[in-house]
Design a protein around this motif. Sequence first.
Motif, PDB file in Angstrom:
ATOM      1  N   PRO A 147       0.942  -1.280  -0.068  1.00  0.00           N
ATOM      2  CA  PRO A 147      -0.233  -0.041   0.018  1.00  0.00           C
ATOM      3  C   PRO A 147       0.867   1.247  -0.019  1.00  0.00           C
ATOM      4  N   GLU A 148       0.341   2.325  -0.142  1.00  0.00           N
ATOM      5  CA  GLU A 148       0.935   3.577  -0.037  1.00  0.00           C
ATOM      6  C   GLU A 148       1.820   3.995   1.290  1.00  0.00           C
ATOM      7  N   LYS A 149       3.011   4.171   1.117  1.00  0.00           N
ATOM      8  CA  LYS A 149       4.136   4.358   2.260  1.00  0.00           C
ATOM      9  C   LYS A 149       4.314   3.246   3.000  1.00  0.00           C
ATOM     10  N   SER A 150       4.094   1.913   2.189  1.00  0.00           N
ATOM     11  CA  SER A 150       4.591   0.873   3.046  1.00  0.00           C
ATOM     12  C   SER A 150       5.870   0.663   3.487  1.00  0.00           C
ATOM     13  N   TYR A 151       6.597   1.623   3.158  1.00  0.00           N
ATOM     14  CA  TYR A 151       8.040   1.648   3.836  1.00  0.00           C
ATOM     15  C   TYR A 151       7.989   1.711   5.339  1.00  0.00           C
TER      16      TYR A 151
END
Length: 261
Positions: A147-151
């Motif tokens: 997902p978005e910003k999975s970092y």
Amino acid sequence: MFLSRESLLTPVVFLASLITVSLLQVPRLQKLLVSKQDIPQETLEKNVKQENIRLTFLRNTPTFGYKNLVANWVYIDFLQYFGDDEVRDRIGYSLSPEYFEIVLKQDPRFLDAYLALSTSTSLYAGLPERSINLMNQGVQFLKPQVPEKSYYVWRYKGIDELLFLGNTPAAQASFTKAAEWASQYSDEESKYIGFASQKTAEFLSSNPDSKLARIATWTMVLENKIDDKTRKRVIKEIENLGGNVVINPDGSAEVKLPKKN
């Protein structure tokens, strides 16, 4: 459009299962009407066993395509469990990883769940191995943009590996991966996370046993959206390492590092 009997029965069976599991919660909800100070320890421990049985049932029940629904529902159950401070203070947080085994099995891209997993399971239940194992399983389904910003998941994993297991090489690898994934975004938040994660990885490579590295990692936890209970715990950990936490008028926290590493 013609619907077969099987296609009609599948959601009915699933909903019946949900209703059955919900009914198992009724006695627990009724007990909330009574002051928890009056509940015997034996009863609380019995409730934990019953809840564990309910979670085992959920873990083994087919979802028939309703995976996200189950993940969201169990996550809400966890929030009620974790937020019940009076009971948790008496019998602990041992069921925390059981909730997340279900949540992340059904929705391994449920980003918010990873932070709650790390906080509840590593910090409060004292089971960092379970937390890291669940994250190791989950990251296999993630991509830098999905997902978005999975970092953030790599960042949470690095924090647990460093602070709770003392596994510096694993933490360094996780922070490096967080930096790599964050570098694919152009917003300021991602740039900051990427920079901080990369610097942490570099610092760990040359100072694996540094108190400053541990303080910096606790500061990462402090920067997350955490509850007051966790916030107090983190501040205490930083102070025990020689750091000093100053709460600014706007509610933000400023960490002052010790002079000696």
